[in-house]
Design a protein around this motif. Structure first.
Motif, mmCIF file in Angstrom:
data_model
loop_
_atom_site.group_PDB
_atom_site.id
_atom_site.type_symbol
_atom_site.label_atom_id
_atom_site.label_comp_id
_atom_site.label_asym_id
_atom_site.label_seq_id
_atom_site.Cartn_x
_atom_site.Cartn_y
_atom_site.Cartn_z
ATOM 1 N N LEU A 11 -1.223 11.265 -6.042
ATOM 2 C CA LEU A 11 -1.054 10.629 -7.347
ATOM 3 C C LEU A 11 0.078 11.277 -8.137
ATOM 4 C CD1 LEU A 11 -4.762 9.981 -8.379
ATOM 5 C CD2 LEU A 11 -3.057 8.323 -7.599
ATOM 6 N N SER A 12 0.210 12.576 -8.018
ATOM 7 C CA SER A 12 1.307 13.268 -8.687
ATOM 8 C C SER A 12 2.645 12.811 -8.122
ATOM 9 C CB SER A 12 1.141 14.777 -8.517
ATOM 10 O OG SER A 12 2.180 15.462 -9.146
ATOM 11 N N ALA A 13 2.738 12.702 -6.802
ATOM 12 C CA ALA A 13 3.963 12.231 -6.156
ATOM 13 C C ALA A 13 4.253 10.779 -6.551
ATOM 14 C CB ALA A 13 3.855 12.364 -4.643
ATOM 15 N N LEU A 14 3.220 9.960 -6.668
ATOM 16 C CA LEU A 14 3.394 8.573 -7.094
ATOM 17 C C LEU A 14 3.935 8.521 -8.527
ATOM 18 C CD1 LEU A 14 2.962 5.518 -6.521
ATOM 19 C CD2 LEU A 14 0.660 5.792 -7.466
ATOM 20 N N ALA A 15 3.375 9.332 -9.402
ATOM 21 C CA ALA A 15 3.831 9.366 -10.795
ATOM 22 C C ALA A 15 5.280 9.824 -10.890
ATOM 23 C CB ALA A 15 2.929 10.283 -11.617
ATOM 24 N N ASP A 16 5.694 10.710 -9.991
ATOM 25 C CA ASP A 16 7.068 11.218 -9.988
ATOM 26 C C ASP A 16 8.033 10.320 -9.227
ATOM 27 O OD1 ASP A 16 6.248 13.400 -11.444
ATOM 28 O OD2 ASP A 16 6.035 14.711 -9.696
ATOM 29 N N GLY A 17 7.502 9.259 -8.603
ATOM 30 C CA GLY A 17 8.349 8.375 -7.808
ATOM 31 C C GLY A 17 8.776 8.997 -6.495
ATOM 32 N N GLU A 18 8.005 9.942 -6.004
ATOM 33 C CA GLU A 18 8.369 10.671 -4.787
ATOM 34 C C GLU A 18 7.389 10.447 -3.641
ATOM 35 O OE1 GLU A 18 8.611 14.719 -6.056
ATOM 36 O OE2 GLU A 18 10.423 14.375 -7.226
ATOM 37 N N LEU A 19 6.478 9.499 -3.801
ATOM 38 C CA LEU A 19 5.474 9.271 -2.768
ATOM 39 C C LEU A 19 6.070 8.498 -1.607
ATOM 40 C CD1 LEU A 19 2.470 9.674 -2.061
ATOM 41 C CD2 LEU A 19 2.058 7.423 -3.041
ATOM 42 N N ASP A 20 5.785 8.963 -0.418
ATOM 43 C CA ASP A 20 6.227 8.299 0.799
ATOM 44 C C ASP A 20 5.558 6.928 0.879
ATOM 45 O OD1 ASP A 20 6.165 8.893 4.317
ATOM 46 O OD2 ASP A 20 7.929 8.702 3.036
ATOM 47 N N GLU A 21 6.308 5.934 1.310
ATOM 48 C CA GLU A 21 5.795 4.560 1.412
ATOM 49 C C GLU A 21 4.518 4.495 2.254
ATOM 50 O OE1 GLU A 21 5.622 0.658 0.471
ATOM 51 O OE2 GLU A 21 7.247 1.951 -0.191
ATOM 52 N N SER A 22 4.430 5.322 3.278
ATOM 53 C CA SER A 22 3.268 5.305 4.171
ATOM 54 C C SER A 22 1.996 5.786 3.477
ATOM 55 C CB SER A 22 3.539 6.167 5.405
ATOM 56 O OG SER A 22 3.723 7.520 5.028
ATOM 57 N N GLU A 23 2.113 6.500 2.374
ATOM 58 C CA GLU A 23 0.946 7.026 1.669
ATOM 59 C C GLU A 23 0.611 6.229 0.404
ATOM 60 O OE1 GLU A 23 1.192 11.214 1.032
ATOM 61 O OE2 GLU A 23 1.881 11.610 3.052
ATOM 62 N N ARG A 24 1.390 5.220 0.116
ATOM 63 C CA ARG A 24 1.213 4.467 -1.133
ATOM 64 C C ARG A 24 -0.142 3.774 -1.205
ATOM 65 N NH1 ARG A 24 6.369 2.072 -3.259
ATOM 66 N NH2 ARG A 24 6.579 4.283 -3.586
ATOM 67 N N GLU A 25 -0.589 3.184 -0.114
ATOM 68 C CA GLU A 25 -1.881 2.477 -0.126
ATOM 69 C C GLU A 25 -3.021 3.424 -0.450
ATOM 70 O OE1 GLU A 25 -3.027 -0.466 2.798
ATOM 71 O OE2 GLU A 25 -0.909 -0.668 3.351
ATOM 72 N N LEU A 26 -2.979 4.630 0.108
ATOM 73 C CA LEU A 26 -4.031 5.607 -0.169
ATOM 74 C C LEU A 26 -4.026 6.019 -1.639
ATOM 75 C CD1 LEU A 26 -3.742 7.874 3.004
ATOM 76 C CD2 LEU A 26 -5.580 6.274 2.440
ATOM 77 N N ALA A 27 -2.836 6.210 -2.191
ATOM 78 C CA ALA A 27 -2.737 6.598 -3.599
ATOM 79 C C ALA A 27 -3.241 5.482 -4.501
ATOM 80 C CB ALA A 27 -1.296 6.962 -3.943
ATOM 81 N N LEU A 28 -2.901 4.241 -4.182
ATOM 82 C CA LEU A 28 -3.368 3.117 -4.988
ATOM 83 C C LEU A 28 -4.883 2.960 -4.887
ATOM 84 C CD1 LEU A 28 -0.497 0.561 -4.362
ATOM 85 C CD2 LEU A 28 -0.885 1.992 -6.381
ATOM 86 N N ALA A 29 -5.429 3.240 -3.704
ATOM 87 C CA ALA A 29 -6.885 3.198 -3.550
ATOM 88 C C ALA A 29 -7.532 4.304 -4.387
ATOM 89 C CB ALA A 29 -7.266 3.345 -2.080
ATOM 90 N N ALA A 30 -6.892 5.447 -4.465
ATOM 91 C CA ALA A 30 -7.414 6.552 -5.275
ATOM 92 C C ALA A 30 -7.433 6.181 -6.751
ATOM 93 C CB ALA A 30 -6.583 7.803 -5.047
ATOM 94 N N LEU A 31 -6.481 5.345 -7.182
ATOM 95 C CA LEU A 31 -6.445 4.912 -8.580
ATOM 96 C C LEU A 31 -7.641 4.040 -8.954
ATOM 97 C CD1 LEU A 31 -2.692 4.148 -9.202
ATOM 98 C CD2 LEU A 31 -4.071 5.935 -10.255
ATOM 99 N N ALA A 32 -8.339 3.517 -7.952
ATOM 100 C CA ALA A 32 -9.511 2.688 -8.209
ATOM 101 C C ALA A 32 -10.746 3.536 -8.500
ATOM 102 C CB ALA A 32 -9.772 1.762 -7.022
ATOM 103 N N THR A 33 -10.645 4.839 -8.319
ATOM 104 C CA THR A 33 -11.785 5.725 -8.562
ATOM 105 C C THR A 33 -11.681 6.332 -9.964
ATOM 106 O OG1 THR A 33 -10.713 7.729 -7.740
ATOM 107 C CG2 THR A 33 -11.813 6.314 -6.099
ATOM 108 N N PRO A 34 -12.816 6.678 -10.561
ATOM 109 C CA PRO A 34 -12.767 7.319 -11.887
ATOM 110 C C PRO A 34 -11.978 8.634 -11.870
ATOM 111 C CG PRO A 34 -14.988 6.559 -11.413
ATOM 112 C CD PRO A 34 -14.187 6.381 -10.150
ATOM 113 N N ASP A 35 -12.135 9.440 -10.829
ATOM 114 C CA ASP A 35 -11.394 10.698 -10.746
ATOM 115 C C ASP A 35 -9.894 10.435 -10.621
ATOM 116 O OD1 ASP A 35 -11.162 13.580 -10.527
ATOM 117 O OD2 ASP A 35 -10.727 13.257 -8.386
#
Length: 106
Positions: A11-35
């Motif tokens: 999520l930190s890498a996503l916020a910084d625009g540095e997340l690898d495309e291959s990990e984007r789906e996992l990060a977006l799924a994490a955004l669906a959780t309260p944590d």
């Protein structure tokens, strides 16, 4: 590395625009959780605070001298269009593109 730490890094890498495309789906799924949502908000609050501190630090270091020099130089520049009229309309006849001077700042 535990799952929560991994999620926070993604999520930190996503916020910084540095997340690898291959990990984007996992990060977006994490955004669906309260944590994930709570950590996302924290990342953005931290960014805002750091940017505010950076701006305040730059002003404190410079003491506003840069802004003062810039204001003086801008005030000394002829207004756009005034030069054109003073030059007898030559710039207006040439298409009206009267470029401002390129004074350099120290």
């Amino acid at each position: 590395m535990d799952m929560q730490t991994r999620m926070h890094e993604q999520l930190s890498a996503l916020a910084d625009g540095e997340l690898d495309e291959s990990e984007r789906e996992l990060a977006l799924a994490a955004l669906a959780t309260p944590d994930g949502q709570q950590y996302w908000r924290a990342c953005h609050l931290i960014r805002v605070a750091l940017q505010a501190d950076a701006g305040a630090a730059a002003t404190a270091i410079d003491g506003g001298a840069f802004q003062s020099r810039l204001a003086r130089r801008l005030a000394a520049e002829p207004a756009y269009g005034r030069r054109t009229a003073a030059a007898g309309g030559e710039a207006a006849d040439a298409g009206g593109t009267d470029a401002p001077s390129s004074a350099t700042l120290p």
